[in-house]
Design a protein around this motif. Sequence first.
Motif, PDB file in Angstrom:
ATOM      1  N   ARG A  26       9.668  11.544   5.719  1.00 25.28           N
ATOM      2  CA  ARG A  26      10.392  10.499   6.472  1.00 25.28           C
ATOM      3  C   ARG A  26       9.652   9.157   6.783  1.00 25.28           C
ATOM      4  N   ALA A  27       8.438   9.536   7.305  1.00 24.66           N
ATOM      5  CA  ALA A  27       7.761   8.145   7.692  1.00 24.66           C
ATOM      6  C   ALA A  27       7.441   7.159   6.416  1.00 24.66           C
ATOM      7  N   GLY A  28       7.723   7.855   5.081  1.00 23.99           N
ATOM      8  CA  GLY A  28       7.357   7.171   3.802  1.00 23.99           C
ATOM      9  C   GLY A  28       6.185   7.474   3.120  1.00 23.99           C
ATOM     10  N   ALA A  29       5.559   8.552   3.251  1.00 29.50           N
ATOM     11  CA  ALA A  29       4.372   8.952   2.427  1.00 29.50           C
ATOM     12  C   ALA A  29       4.782   9.420   1.118  1.00 29.50           C
ATOM     13  N   HIS A  30       3.994   8.978   0.210  1.00 26.62           N
ATOM     14  CA  HIS A  30       4.055   8.990  -1.179  1.00 26.62           C
ATOM     15  C   HIS A  30       3.460  10.207  -1.731  1.00 26.62           C
ATOM     16  N   GLY A  31       2.644  10.848  -0.907  1.00 24.61           N
ATOM     17  CA  GLY A  31       2.027  12.073  -1.412  1.00 24.61           C
ATOM     18  C   GLY A  31       1.527  12.855  -0.021  1.00 24.61           C
ATOM     19  N   TYR A  32       1.325  14.422  -0.266  1.00 24.16           N
ATOM     20  CA  TYR A  32       0.880  15.123   0.811  1.00 24.16           C
ATOM     21  C   TYR A  32      -0.039  16.274   0.201  1.00 24.16           C
ATOM     22  N   ALA A  33      -1.177  16.229   0.649  1.00 27.08           N
ATOM     23  CA  ALA A  33      -2.100  17.246  -0.072  1.00 27.08           C
ATOM     24  C   ALA A  33      -2.869  17.721   1.260  1.00 27.08           C
ATOM     25  N   LEU A  34      -3.500  19.244   1.072  1.00 20.90           N
ATOM     26  CA  LEU A  34      -4.141  19.764   2.162  1.00 20.90           C
ATOM     27  C   LEU A  34      -5.538  19.559   1.847  1.00 20.90           C
ATOM     28  N   LYS A  35      -6.410  19.461   3.161  1.00 22.68           N
ATOM     29  CA  LYS A  35      -7.545  19.382   3.009  1.00 22.68           C
ATOM     30  C   LYS A  35      -8.098  20.627   2.494  1.00 22.68           C
TER      31      LYS A  35
ATOM     32  N   THR B 196       1.028  -1.345   0.020  1.00 24.72           N
ATOM     33  CA  THR B 196      -0.077  -0.083   0.035  1.00 24.72           C
ATOM     34  C   THR B 196       0.665   1.192   0.075  1.00 24.72           C
ATOM     35  N   ARG B 197       0.501   2.172  -0.861  1.00 26.30           N
ATOM     36  CA  ARG B 197       1.113   3.442  -0.946  1.00 26.30           C
ATOM     37  C   ARG B 197       0.213   4.587  -0.162  1.00 26.30           C
ATOM     38  N   SER B 198       0.886   5.580   0.356  1.00 25.41           N
ATOM     39  CA  SER B 198       0.007   6.415   1.189  1.00 25.41           C
ATOM     40  C   SER B 198       0.114   7.946   0.707  1.00 25.41           C
ATOM     41  N   LEU B 199      -1.015   8.560   0.923  1.00 22.29           N
ATOM     42  CA  LEU B 199      -1.183   9.782   0.527  1.00 22.29           C
ATOM     43  C   LEU B 199      -1.686  10.505   1.893  1.00 22.29           C
ATOM     44  N   ILE B 200      -1.164  11.679   2.383  1.00 23.19           N
ATOM     45  CA  ILE B 200      -1.556  12.176   3.616  1.00 23.19           C
ATOM     46  C   ILE B 200      -2.559  13.226   3.126  1.00 23.19           C
ATOM     47  N   LEU B 201      -3.730  13.549   3.692  1.00 19.20           N
ATOM     48  CA  LEU B 201      -4.470  14.425   3.329  1.00 19.20           C
ATOM     49  C   LEU B 201      -5.131  15.123   4.867  1.00 19.20           C
ATOM     50  N   THR B 202      -4.608  16.391   4.697  1.00 21.95           N
ATOM     51  CA  THR B 202      -4.383  17.040   6.090  1.00 21.95           C
ATOM     52  C   THR B 202      -4.783  18.717   6.156  1.00 21.95           C
ATOM     53  N   MET B 203      -4.963  19.094   7.040  1.00 28.36           N
ATOM     54  CA  MET B 203      -4.955  20.748   7.272  1.00 28.36           C
ATOM     55  C   MET B 203      -3.726  21.175   7.614  1.00 28.36           C
TER      56      MET B 203
END
Length: 198
Positions: free
Chosen positions: A78-87, A59-66
Amino acid sequence: RAVLDAEPGMTVVGVAATGAAALSLAVEHRPDVAVLDVNMPDGDGLTVIARMGAAGLPTRSLILTMYDDDENILAALRAGAHGYALKGTGGEEIVAAVRAVARGEAVFGAGVAAQMLAHFARVATASPFPQLTEREHQVLELLARGMGNAAIAHRLDVSAKTVRNHVSNILTKLHVPDRSAAIVRAREAGLGGPHEAG
């Protein structure tokens, strides 16, 4: 969920309210992509990412956060997330991010990408020799302290051959003819501190 379920070729296999539940669902369903938040009840998405990796999940991961601060973005990487997007990002952009992460790409929303570039620009200007890798910078610092290759190898727990390779790369990148010239450049830039034998 509604946005993703409405997309052709996408299926939401589970929705979790907590980090533990997200990990459990990931282990059970082995999804292509997990969409996680930095903060979740009973834990955080970054811990889930690390545990998915430790469990050998594909499983690949996308962080979706504020959270759009440097610290959280870098911690996610560093944790290994493959993407980072904002709410607050539009549904189309979130779908595109999930698809890109599923394809093996790294994705960062526009605001996040701008912040990462600014962060790395600050880091680069803080270093007197931004063209050097972190390890080359360490080797140059130890050279400037007067240490020889054997002592540097011992200090960094690498082979003498590895140190020689780093020194060669440093000479090339700094456009200097020899080790002595590299040491002079390093000391002029404030590297070296107290000299050590070696």
